[in-house]
Design a protein around this motif. Structure first.
Motif, PDB file in Angstrom:
ATOM      1  N   GLY A 132       9.715   4.688  11.547  1.00  0.00           N
ATOM      2  CA  GLY A 132       9.552   5.172  10.180  1.00  0.00           C
ATOM      3  C   GLY A 132       8.617   4.350   9.334  1.00  0.00           C
ATOM      4  O   GLY A 132       7.749   4.886   8.637  1.00  0.00           O
ATOM      5  N   VAL A 133       8.749   3.019   9.386  1.00  0.00           N
ATOM      6  CA  VAL A 133       7.904   2.163   8.557  1.00  0.00           C
ATOM      7  C   VAL A 133       6.443   2.252   8.983  1.00  0.00           C
ATOM      8  O   VAL A 133       5.526   2.054   8.164  1.00  0.00           O
ATOM      9  CB  VAL A 133       8.407   0.703   8.586  1.00  0.00           C
ATOM     10  N   PHE A 134       6.181   2.576  10.254  1.00  0.00           N
ATOM     11  CA  PHE A 134       4.803   2.747  10.718  1.00  0.00           C
ATOM     12  C   PHE A 134       4.174   3.993  10.096  1.00  0.00           C
ATOM     13  O   PHE A 134       2.987   3.990   9.747  1.00  0.00           O
ATOM     14  CB  PHE A 134       4.770   2.816  12.251  1.00  0.00           C
ATOM     15  N   ILE A 135       4.956   5.051   9.964  1.00  0.00           N
ATOM     16  CA  ILE A 135       4.453   6.271   9.323  1.00  0.00           C
ATOM     17  C   ILE A 135       4.226   6.009   7.832  1.00  0.00           C
ATOM     18  O   ILE A 135       3.189   6.379   7.267  1.00  0.00           O
ATOM     19  CB  ILE A 135       5.439   7.436   9.520  1.00  0.00           C
ATOM     20  N   GLU A 136       5.186   5.347   7.192  1.00  0.00           N
ATOM     21  CA  GLU A 136       5.065   5.081   5.756  1.00  0.00           C
ATOM     22  C   GLU A 136       3.854   4.214   5.442  1.00  0.00           C
ATOM     23  O   GLU A 136       3.080   4.500   4.522  1.00  0.00           O
ATOM     24  CB  GLU A 136       6.338   4.390   5.251  1.00  0.00           C
ATOM     25  N   THR A 137       3.673   3.139   6.205  1.00  0.00           N
ATOM     26  CA  THR A 137       2.593   2.184   5.916  1.00  0.00           C
ATOM     27  C   THR A 137       1.250   2.688   6.422  1.00  0.00           C
ATOM     28  O   THR A 137       0.262   2.722   5.670  1.00  0.00           O
ATOM     29  CB  THR A 137       2.918   0.822   6.545  1.00  0.00           C
ATOM     30  N   ILE A 167       0.819  -1.218   0.000  1.00  0.00           N
ATOM     31  CA  ILE A 167       0.000   0.000   0.000  1.00  0.00           C
ATOM     32  C   ILE A 167       0.850   1.265   0.000  1.00  0.00           C
ATOM     33  O   ILE A 167       0.326   2.366  -0.226  1.00  0.00           O
ATOM     34  CB  ILE A 167      -1.011   0.028   1.171  1.00  0.00           C
ATOM     35  N   ARG A 168       2.150   1.145   0.210  1.00  0.00           N
ATOM     36  CA  ARG A 168       3.032   2.307   0.091  1.00  0.00           C
ATOM     37  C   ARG A 168       3.299   2.665  -1.373  1.00  0.00           C
ATOM     38  O   ARG A 168       3.821   3.753  -1.657  1.00  0.00           O
ATOM     39  CB  ARG A 168       4.350   2.042   0.821  1.00  0.00           C
ATOM     40  N   ASP A 169       2.969   1.764  -2.284  1.00  0.00           N
ATOM     41  CA  ASP A 169       3.182   1.966  -3.726  1.00  0.00           C
ATOM     42  C   ASP A 169       1.887   2.513  -4.325  1.00  0.00           C
ATOM     43  O   ASP A 169       0.971   1.759  -4.667  1.00  0.00           O
ATOM     44  CB  ASP A 169       3.564   0.632  -4.366  1.00  0.00           C
ATOM     45  N   ALA A 170       1.820   3.831  -4.463  1.00  0.00           N
ATOM     46  CA  ALA A 170       0.569   4.482  -4.883  1.00  0.00           C
ATOM     47  C   ALA A 170       0.114   4.012  -6.259  1.00  0.00           C
ATOM     48  O   ALA A 170      -1.083   3.777  -6.480  1.00  0.00           O
ATOM     49  CB  ALA A 170       0.754   6.000  -4.874  1.00  0.00           C
ATOM     50  N   GLY A 225       0.327   4.914   3.451  1.00  0.00           N
ATOM     51  CA  GLY A 225      -0.410   3.840   2.809  1.00  0.00           C
ATOM     52  C   GLY A 225      -1.910   4.089   2.823  1.00  0.00           C
ATOM     53  O   GLY A 225      -2.609   3.846   1.828  1.00  0.00           O
ATOM     54  N   THR A 226      -2.411   4.593   3.946  1.00  0.00           N
ATOM     55  CA  THR A 226      -3.840   4.920   4.029  1.00  0.00           C
ATOM     56  C   THR A 226      -4.191   6.050   3.074  1.00  0.00           C
ATOM     57  O   THR A 226      -5.238   6.025   2.407  1.00  0.00           O
ATOM     58  CB  THR A 226      -4.213   5.281   5.470  1.00  0.00           C
ATOM     59  N   TYR A 227      -3.312   7.043   2.992  1.00  0.00           N
ATOM     60  CA  TYR A 227      -3.524   8.148   2.041  1.00  0.00           C
ATOM     61  C   TYR A 227      -3.634   7.609   0.607  1.00  0.00           C
ATOM     62  O   TYR A 227      -4.541   7.995  -0.146  1.00  0.00           O
ATOM     63  CB  TYR A 227      -2.381   9.150   2.150  1.00  0.00           C
ATOM     64  N   ASN A 228      -2.727   6.715   0.231  1.00  0.00           N
ATOM     65  CA  ASN A 228      -2.776   6.152  -1.119  1.00  0.00           C
ATOM     66  C   ASN A 228      -4.095   5.438  -1.378  1.00  0.00           C
ATOM     67  O   ASN A 228      -4.700   5.579  -2.449  1.00  0.00           O
ATOM     68  CB  ASN A 228      -1.618   5.169  -1.319  1.00  0.00           C
ATOM     69  N   LEU A 229      -4.549   4.656  -0.408  1.00  0.00           N
ATOM     70  CA  LEU A 229      -5.813   3.939  -0.560  1.00  0.00           C
ATOM     71  C   LEU A 229      -6.993   4.893  -0.667  1.00  0.00           C
ATOM     72  O   LEU A 229      -7.905   4.685  -1.478  1.00  0.00           O
ATOM     73  CB  LEU A 229      -6.010   2.986   0.620  1.00  0.00           C
ATOM     74  N   LEU A 230      -6.990   5.932   0.141  1.00  0.00           N
ATOM     75  CA  LEU A 230      -8.081   6.911   0.094  1.00  0.00           C
ATOM     76  C   LEU A 230      -8.152   7.597  -1.267  1.00  0.00           C
ATOM     77  O   LEU A 230      -9.242   7.796  -1.822  1.00  0.00           O
ATOM     78  CB  LEU A 230      -7.900   7.948   1.200  1.00  0.00           C
ATOM     79  N   GLN A 231      -6.998   7.949  -1.811  1.00  0.00           N
ATOM     80  CA  GLN A 231      -6.988   8.609  -3.117  1.00  0.00           C
ATOM     81  C   GLN A 231      -7.499   7.676  -4.213  1.00  0.00           C
ATOM     82  O   GLN A 231      -8.302   8.091  -5.077  1.00  0.00           O
ATOM     83  CB  GLN A 231      -5.569   9.083  -3.442  1.00  0.00           C
ATOM     84  N   SER A 232      -7.077   6.430  -4.169  1.00  0.00           N
ATOM     85  CA  SER A 232      -7.533   5.470  -5.177  1.00  0.00           C
ATOM     86  C   SER A 232      -9.014   5.146  -4.999  1.00  0.00           C
ATOM     87  O   SER A 232      -9.753   5.011  -5.983  1.00  0.00           O
ATOM     88  CB  SER A 232      -6.693   4.188  -5.094  1.00  0.00           C
ATOM     89  N   VAL A 250      -1.327   0.447  -6.047  1.00  0.00           N
ATOM     90  CA  VAL A 250      -2.621   0.482  -5.366  1.00  0.00           C
ATOM     91  C   VAL A 250      -3.697   0.991  -6.322  1.00  0.00           C
ATOM     92  O   VAL A 250      -4.785   0.411  -6.440  1.00  0.00           O
ATOM     93  CB  VAL A 250      -2.545   1.379  -4.112  1.00  0.00           C
ATOM     94  N   ASP A 251      -3.390   2.072  -7.037  1.00  0.00           N
ATOM     95  CA  ASP A 251      -4.368   2.680  -7.937  1.00  0.00           C
ATOM     96  C   ASP A 251      -4.748   1.707  -9.055  1.00  0.00           C
ATOM     97  O   ASP A 251      -5.937   1.542  -9.372  1.00  0.00           O
ATOM     98  CB  ASP A 251      -3.790   3.968  -8.524  1.00  0.00           C
ATOM     99  N   GLU A 252      -3.754   1.031  -9.613  1.00  0.00           N
ATOM    100  CA  GLU A 252      -4.023   0.091 -10.697  1.00  0.00           C
ATOM    101  C   GLU A 252      -4.878  -1.074 -10.211  1.00  0.00           C
ATOM    102  O   GLU A 252      -5.836  -1.476 -10.883  1.00  0.00           O
ATOM    103  CB  GLU A 252      -2.695  -0.419 -11.253  1.00  0.00           C
ATOM    104  N   CYS A 253      -4.557  -1.607  -9.038  1.00  0.00           N
ATOM    105  CA  CYS A 253      -5.291  -2.750  -8.499  1.00  0.00           C
ATOM    106  C   CYS A 253      -6.747  -2.390  -8.213  1.00  0.00           C
ATOM    107  O   CYS A 253      -7.667  -3.142  -8.560  1.00  0.00           O
ATOM    108  CB  CYS A 253      -4.601  -3.248  -7.239  1.00  0.00           C
TER     109      CYS A 253
END
Length: 350
Positions: A93-98, A58-61, A102-109, A64-67
């Motif tokens: 750091g990984v907690f902030i990223e994921t 989910i860190r890969d915007a 990650g939630t931001y990416n999902l919300l946008q998609s 995520v968008d394509e899926c």
């Protein structure tokens, strides 16, 4: 209904996947397969025509968008997260990223899909969060977390989940995205990754190792059987009011020391030690976790009165089921013993 479940190879996510497929929903399991994920968790539905798997971080915007665009689900149930407090202390750091990005990416998609669907009123983005965002409670049993409790996160993990909660609410208020949000108490049960308290105690006991309890063991949690939680999540998805949050608790408060003693009693009965001594003799008090919250407790009034849901499994019944599952599924947990961090004390760098 076609559901996209993020984190569906994890502990709670896999319980949701198994139940949703069992109820006849088509399920796309989106998971990055990080250290705590295990596709064996969904082996029982892997060959079902209603189930499919997508390995996506989910860190890969773009991924995520394509899926999401290709699968066009009717609802997204977002469970993918870094979730171990001790790991968040050592490596925030990984907690902030994921959990945040990650939630931001999902919300946008999700928002893009929803708009392509003509702002479909039946679409849902269900964000699954934790009671840890509310901070720590006093010992008073009359004081519990409600949906209106102010946020007061104390660890990098809970702060990252609080941030993601705020993003989800903002996407509803600003863009109109149809969301529901849930905050749950501590889960336990089958397929629990062996770095959390209950599986650590069971597996250490079976190996004759010390049973570590942080501090004096007085920290209190409200324990929720994972299959009850999956049932509640699907109930909220189908019947919850858009824009509303629901607290999900097990109505089973126990101190860590009480919990461990109960586990020892069950193990004494189901898998006695060779010398017939109690497993409780292995209890060992260790240095407390930095910033360890004293108590969590859920007031379940809203989900009970609005949706008619309440847990079906008592903590005693659930712990016995859990111990039996670990005794019967040694191959599952043995395969995870060499994964990074398992069996080590984490969260001490503070």
């Amino acid at each position: 209904m076609k559901l996209l479940v993020t984190g569906g190879a994890g502990f709670i996510g896999s319980a949701v996947v198994r139940q949703a497929v069992g109820e006849g929903h088509a399920v796309i399991n989106l998971d990055a397969l990080t250290y705590a994920a295990c596709l064996e968790n969904v082996a029982s539905v892997a060959n079902d025509p209603l189930y499919s798997f997508e390995q996506v971080d989910i860190r890969d915007a773009a991924a995520v968008d394509e899926c999401i665009a290709r699968n066009a689900p009717d609802a997204i149930m977002h469970l993918a997260a870094e979730s171990h407090v001790d790991r968040s202390i050592d490596g925030p750091g990984v907690f902030i990223e994921t959990n945040v990005m990650g939630t931001y990416n999902l919300l946008q998609s999700a928002r893009a899909l929803w708009e392509r669907k003509g702002r479909d009123e039946t679409f849902r983005f269900h964000h699954i969060s934790t009671d840890e965002v509310f901070g720590s409670l006093p010992a008073d049993p009359d004081v519990q977390f409600t949906e209106d409790t102010p946020y007061d996160p104390r660890s990098p993990y809970s702060a990252s989940k609080a941030s993601s909660d705020h993003l989800v609410r903002a996407w509803h208020e600003t863009y109109g995205l149809p969301i529901v949000l849930t905050n749950c108490s501590n889960n336990y049960g089958p397929y629990h990754f062996p770095e959390k308290l209950i599986p650590v105690i069971i597996l250490n006991a079976l190996a004759g190792k010390p049973l570590p309890i942080y501090g004096d063991g007085s920290n209190v949690r409200d324990w929720l059987y994972v299959e009850d939680h999956a049932d509640a999540l699907l109930c909220v998805l189908k019947n919850g009011q858009v824009g509303r949050s629901y607290n999900i608790g097990g109505e089973n408060e126990r101190s860590n020391l009480q919990l461990v003693r109960t586990l020892c009693e069950i193990l004494d009965r189901l898998s006695p030690r060779s010398d017939n001594a109690s497993y409780a003799e292995l209890i060992t008090f260790v240095a407390d976790r930095p910033g360890h919250d004293a108590r969590y407790a859920i007031d379940p009034t809203r989900i009970r009165t609005e949706l008619g849901w309440r847990p079906s499994v008592t903590v005693e019944e659930g712990l016995e089921r859990t111990v039996r599952w670990y005794l019967d599924n040694e191959a599952w947990w043995q395969a995870l013993q060499n994964r990074e961090g398992v069996g080590q004390r984490l969260g001490t760098k503070a």
